[in-house]
Motif scaffolding. Structure first.
Motif, PDB file in Angstrom:
ATOM      1  N   SER A 142      18.090  -1.991  14.846  1.00 56.42           N
ATOM      2  CA  SER A 142      17.758  -0.597  15.081  1.00 56.42           C
ATOM      3  C   SER A 142      16.554  -0.406  15.994  1.00 56.42           C
ATOM      4  CB  SER A 142      17.495   0.098  13.749  1.00 56.42           C
ATOM      5  OG  SER A 142      16.447  -0.577  13.091  1.00 56.42           O
TER       6      SER A 142
ATOM      7  N   PHE B 141      21.627  -5.772  18.422  1.00 58.47           N
ATOM      8  CA  PHE B 141      21.232  -6.595  17.273  1.00 58.47           C
ATOM      9  C   PHE B 141      20.603  -5.812  16.134  1.00 58.47           C
ATOM     10  CE2 PHE B 141      20.631 -11.272  18.741  1.00 58.47           C
ATOM     11  CZ  PHE B 141      21.978 -11.361  18.965  1.00 58.47           C
TER      12      PHE B 141
ATOM     13  N   GLU C  44      15.747 -15.151  14.772  1.00 56.92           N
ATOM     14  CA  GLU C  44      14.360 -14.693  14.930  1.00 56.92           C
ATOM     15  C   GLU C  44      13.957 -14.004  13.633  1.00 56.92           C
ATOM     16  OE1 GLU C  44      12.483 -14.565  18.101  1.00 56.92           O
ATOM     17  OE2 GLU C  44      10.844 -13.972  16.768  1.00 56.92           O
TER      18      GLU C  44
ATOM     19  N   GLY D 118      11.813  -8.197   7.033  1.00 56.72           N
ATOM     20  CA  GLY D 118      13.269  -8.242   6.919  1.00 56.72           C
ATOM     21  C   GLY D 118      13.670  -8.847   5.578  1.00 56.72           C
ATOM     22  N   GLU D 119      14.893  -8.571   5.182  1.00 53.61           N
ATOM     23  CA  GLU D 119      15.376  -9.073   3.896  1.00 53.61           C
ATOM     24  C   GLU D 119      15.947 -10.482   4.044  1.00 53.61           C
ATOM     25  OE1 GLU D 119      18.009  -7.128   0.342  1.00 53.61           O
ATOM     26  OE2 GLU D 119      18.834  -7.017   2.359  1.00 53.61           O
ATOM     27  N   VAL D 120      16.706 -10.724   5.091  1.00 56.24           N
ATOM     28  CA  VAL D 120      17.453 -11.972   5.218  1.00 56.24           C
ATOM     29  C   VAL D 120      16.813 -12.959   6.208  1.00 56.24           C
ATOM     30  CG1 VAL D 120      19.661 -12.930   6.035  1.00 56.24           C
ATOM     31  CG2 VAL D 120      19.646 -10.939   4.506  1.00 56.24           C
ATOM     32  N   SER D 121      16.383 -12.458   7.373  1.00 54.98           N
ATOM     33  CA  SER D 121      15.927 -13.402   8.410  1.00 54.98           C
ATOM     34  C   SER D 121      14.710 -14.231   7.976  1.00 54.98           C
ATOM     35  CB  SER D 121      15.671 -12.685   9.742  1.00 54.98           C
ATOM     36  OG  SER D 121      14.679 -11.694   9.601  1.00 54.98           O
TER      37      SER D 121
ATOM     38  N   ARG E 268      24.476 -10.518   6.804  1.00 53.97           N
ATOM     39  CA  ARG E 268      23.983 -10.197   8.149  1.00 53.97           C
ATOM     40  C   ARG E 268      24.833 -10.960   9.167  1.00 53.97           C
ATOM     41  NH1 ARG E 268      21.677  -7.401   5.211  1.00 53.97           N
ATOM     42  NH2 ARG E 268      19.469  -6.781   5.129  1.00 53.97           N
ATOM     43  N   SER E 269      24.903 -10.410  10.372  1.00 58.49           N
ATOM     44  CA  SER E 269      25.651 -11.064  11.455  1.00 58.49           C
ATOM     45  C   SER E 269      24.704 -11.912  12.295  1.00 58.49           C
ATOM     46  CB  SER E 269      26.286 -10.001  12.363  1.00 58.49           C
ATOM     47  OG  SER E 269      27.160  -9.191  11.627  1.00 58.49           O
ATOM     48  N   TYR E 270      25.168 -13.074  12.731  1.00 59.07           N
ATOM     49  CA  TYR E 270      24.396 -13.911  13.660  1.00 59.07           C
ATOM     50  C   TYR E 270      25.318 -14.487  14.718  1.00 59.07           C
ATOM     51  CZ  TYR E 270      20.570 -13.164  10.553  1.00 59.07           C
ATOM     52  OH  TYR E 270      19.612 -12.522   9.806  1.00 59.07           O
ATOM     53  N   SER E 271      24.896 -14.348  15.966  1.00 57.39           N
ATOM     54  CA  SER E 271      25.683 -14.858  17.087  1.00 57.39           C
ATOM     55  C   SER E 271      25.709 -16.376  17.051  1.00 57.39           C
ATOM     56  CB  SER E 271      25.063 -14.403  18.402  1.00 57.39           C
ATOM     57  OG  SER E 271      25.039 -13.004  18.440  1.00 57.39           O
TER      58      SER E 271
ATOM     59  N   ILE F 176      12.419 -11.371  11.446  1.00 61.94           N
ATOM     60  CA  ILE F 176      11.970  -9.978  11.549  1.00 61.94           C
ATOM     61  C   ILE F 176      10.981  -9.745  10.404  1.00 61.94           C
ATOM     62  CG2 ILE F 176      12.684  -7.547  11.409  1.00 61.94           C
ATOM     63  CD1 ILE F 176      13.841  -8.929  13.871  1.00 61.94           C
TER      64      ILE F 176
ATOM     65  N   THR G  66      20.839 -19.153  16.076  1.00 62.94           N
ATOM     66  CA  THR G  66      19.419 -19.105  16.416  1.00 62.94           C
ATOM     67  C   THR G  66      18.871 -17.772  15.937  1.00 62.94           C
ATOM     68  OG1 THR G  66      19.738 -20.593  18.268  1.00 62.94           O
ATOM     69  CG2 THR G  66      17.745 -19.233  18.300  1.00 62.94           C
TER      70      THR G  66
HETATM   71  C1  LIG Z   1      26.768  -8.910  16.141  1.00 57.95           C
HETATM   72  C2  LIG Z   1      25.321  -9.246  15.777  1.00 57.95           C
HETATM   73  C3  LIG Z   1      24.814 -10.477  16.107  1.00 57.95           C
HETATM   74  C4  LIG Z   1      23.489 -10.802  15.768  1.00 57.95           C
HETATM   75  N1  LIG Z   1      22.998 -12.016  16.150  1.00 57.95           N
HETATM   76  C5  LIG Z   1      21.715 -12.335  15.876  1.00 57.95           C
HETATM   77  C6  LIG Z   1      21.182 -13.597  16.304  1.00 57.95           C
HETATM   78  O1  LIG Z   1      21.871 -14.428  16.920  1.00 57.95           O
HETATM   79  N2  LIG Z   1      19.886 -13.873  16.002  1.00 57.95           N
HETATM   80  C7  LIG Z   1      19.089 -12.977  15.320  1.00 57.95           C
HETATM   81  O2  LIG Z   1      17.909 -13.296  15.079  1.00 57.95           O
HETATM   82  N3  LIG Z   1      19.577 -11.771  14.914  1.00 57.95           N
HETATM   83  C8  LIG Z   1      20.866 -11.442  15.172  1.00 57.95           C
HETATM   84  N4  LIG Z   1      21.362 -10.233  14.742  1.00 57.95           N
HETATM   85  C9  LIG Z   1      20.514  -9.366  13.905  1.00 57.95           C
HETATM   86  C10 LIG Z   1      20.725  -9.739  12.414  1.00 57.95           C
HETATM   87  O3  LIG Z   1      22.045  -9.414  12.005  1.00 57.95           O
HETATM   88  C11 LIG Z   1      19.780  -9.000  11.465  1.00 57.95           C
HETATM   89  O4  LIG Z   1      19.857  -7.625  11.716  1.00 57.95           O
HETATM   90  C12 LIG Z   1      18.331  -9.462  11.604  1.00 57.95           C
HETATM   91  O5  LIG Z   1      18.212 -10.849  11.331  1.00 57.95           O
HETATM   92  C13 LIG Z   1      17.434  -8.670  10.643  1.00 57.95           C
HETATM   93  O6  LIG Z   1      17.883  -8.857   9.325  1.00 57.95           O
HETATM   94  P1  LIG Z   1      16.857  -8.787   8.102  1.00 57.95           P
HETATM   95  O7  LIG Z   1      17.667  -8.775   6.853  1.00 57.95           O
HETATM   96  O8  LIG Z   1      15.801  -9.797   8.254  1.00 57.95           O
HETATM   97  O9  LIG Z   1      16.171  -7.368   8.320  1.00 57.95           O
HETATM   98  P2  LIG Z   1      16.538  -6.013   7.541  1.00 57.95           P
HETATM   99  O10 LIG Z   1      16.027  -6.100   6.139  1.00 57.95           O
HETATM  100  O11 LIG Z   1      17.996  -5.714   7.745  1.00 57.95           O
HETATM  101  O12 LIG Z   1      15.707  -4.961   8.384  1.00 57.95           O
HETATM  102  C14 LIG Z   1      14.265  -4.868   8.266  1.00 57.95           C
HETATM  103  C15 LIG Z   1      13.721  -3.974   9.373  1.00 57.95           C
HETATM  104  O13 LIG Z   1      13.885  -4.596  10.662  1.00 57.95           O
HETATM  105  C16 LIG Z   1      14.646  -3.786  11.549  1.00 57.95           C
HETATM  106  N5  LIG Z   1      15.529  -4.671  12.310  1.00 57.95           N
HETATM  107  C17 LIG Z   1      16.724  -5.153  11.934  1.00 57.95           C
HETATM  108  N6  LIG Z   1      17.220  -5.962  12.882  1.00 57.95           N
HETATM  109  C18 LIG Z   1      16.316  -6.006  13.876  1.00 57.95           C
HETATM  110  C19 LIG Z   1      16.262  -6.680  15.128  1.00 57.95           C
HETATM  111  N7  LIG Z   1      17.238  -7.495  15.556  1.00 57.95           N
HETATM  112  N8  LIG Z   1      15.157  -6.490  15.904  1.00 57.95           N
HETATM  113  C20 LIG Z   1      14.163  -5.701  15.486  1.00 57.95           C
HETATM  114  N9  LIG Z   1      14.167  -5.037  14.314  1.00 57.95           N
HETATM  115  C21 LIG Z   1      15.224  -5.189  13.518  1.00 57.95           C
HETATM  116  C22 LIG Z   1      15.409  -2.842  10.640  1.00 57.95           C
HETATM  117  O14 LIG Z   1      15.701  -1.616  11.297  1.00 57.95           O
HETATM  118  C23 LIG Z   1      14.445  -2.636   9.493  1.00 57.95           C
HETATM  119  O15 LIG Z   1      13.474  -1.659   9.833  1.00 57.95           O
HETATM  120  C24 LIG Z   1      22.678  -9.867  15.086  1.00 57.95           C
HETATM  121  C25 LIG Z   1      23.198  -8.617  14.755  1.00 57.95           C
HETATM  122  C26 LIG Z   1      24.500  -8.298  15.090  1.00 57.95           C
HETATM  123  C27 LIG Z   1      25.047  -6.949  14.725  1.00 57.95           C
END
Ligand SMILES: Cc1cc2nc3c(=O)[nH]c(=O)nc-3n(C[C@H](O)[C@H](O)[C@H](O)COP(=O)(O)OP(=O)(O)OC[C@H]3O[C@@H](n4cnc5c(N)ncnc54)[C@H](O)[C@@H]3O)c2cc1C
Length: 248
Positions: A247, A245, A76, A81-84, A53-56, A78, A74
């Motif tokens: 979907s 960030f 948040e 979510g799988e990773v956060s 996953r990408s994080y700023s 989700i 930093t």
């Molecule tokens: C360039 C870039 C920079 C980023 N920087 C940050 C950052 O600084 N801090 C941060 O917390 N995240 C950031 N993100 C988002 C991060 O990469 C992940 O997408 C996020 O942490 C969710 O990952 P996950 O594996 O927990 O959820 P996933 O398992 O990938 O997704 C679970 C569900 O949550 C939804 N979802 C995914 N991302 C988000 C979101 N951001 N808001 C709401 N719903 C979401 C998906 O559509 C899916 O339904 C950034 C993304 C990008 C592309």
């Protein structure tokens, strides 16, 4: 730093809100970054399954400081979510993760930019925006500050990341902060509760004739809405930089 995978060690963790925390990673090979860039984080399970996953990067870079090899993310959590959730609730000081970066060359603010800067963040979209605020305000002593305005949309005061730091910078006139609360504001909040609208853009943002460079970051729908409102208000699309960030 070459964009190859590196081992980073967690050296400290700060809780920001009930669902967000800042992870400080030490990367011995780190050679710096530009405010607005991000890192890729790769986790590998015992069975070899990997998730990236990408994080700023929320911190600014100063080669002269003793923590020049430290990078702050930093994150948040989700729900579902799988990773956060792992990064926010399980990762501990002393743990290692793989990282790759810094990545990105468009959604960045460079110290040479002295034009007015309009920052618009939704939720955790404040992370790269904060790197820009920190990088810019760190230059105050050299008299080289860009005029910054920030429009920050959160659900409620309890979900506002960096709220105290932003209040302090606002009080010192280093950044003009306007908060927008979508679900509930602080006691006695005089403004409307709801999503960023056209009136917020007019009241809180630089006017189009100041030709600000605008940076908009947050969940995809937020970014699309805010960037659309900027264009409707007369801001040139070429001066609007966006980072999406997720979907939702
Ligand atoms: C360039 C870039 C920079 C980023 N920087 C940050 C950052 O600084 N801090 C941060 O917390 N995240 C950031 N993100 C988002 C991060 O990469 C992940 O997408 C996020 O942490 C969710 O990952 P996950 O594996 O927990 O959820 P996933 O398992 O990938 O997704 C679970 C569900 O949550 C939804 N979802 C995914 N991302 C988000 C979101 N951001 N808001 C709401 N719903 C979401 C998906 O559509 C899916 O339904 C950034 C993304 C990008 C592309």
């Amino acid at each position: 730093m070459a964009v190859t995978w590196q081992i980073a060690t967690v050296v400290s963790i700060r809780r920001e809100t009930a669902t967000a925390r800042t992870i400080v990673l030490r990367i011995p090979t780190w050679r710096g970054h530009i405010a607005g860039q991000h890192l890729d984080v790769r986790l590998t399970a015992d069975d070899g399954y990997t998730a990236v996953r990408s994080y700023s990067i929320a911190s600014s870079y100063d080669a002269a400081t003793s923590d020049a090899h430290d990078v702050e993310l930093t994150i948040e959590q989700i729900e579902d979510g799988e990773v956060s959730p792992y990064l926010v609730t399980h990762l501990s000081v002393g743990d290692s993760v793989e990282v790759r970066g810094p990545i990105g060359g468009w959604f960045v603010w460079r110290p040479q930019q002295t034009e007015p800067i309009q920052l618009i963040a939704g939720g955790s979209g404040i992370a790269p925006i904060m790197a820009m605020v920190r990088a810019s305000t760190a230059l105050v002593a050299e008299g080289a500050i860009a005029p910054l305005r920030l429009l920050y949309s959160v659900r409620s005061p309890a979900t506002a990341i960096f709220a105290e730091e932003l209040r302090g910078l606002d009080a010192r006139n280093l950044v003009e902060v306007t908060m927008v609360y979508t679900r509930g504001g602080p006691e006695g909040w005089p403004r409307r509760i709801g999503r960023v609208d056209a009136a917020d853009i007019v009241v809180a943002c630089w006017p189009p004739d100041a030709s600000p460079t605008c940076y908009v970051c947050g969940p995809t729908a937020f970014v699309e809405s805010a960037a659309g409102l900027l264009v409707e208000a007369g801001h040139l699309p070429d001066l609007i930089r966006t980072e999406r960030f997720g979907s939702v």
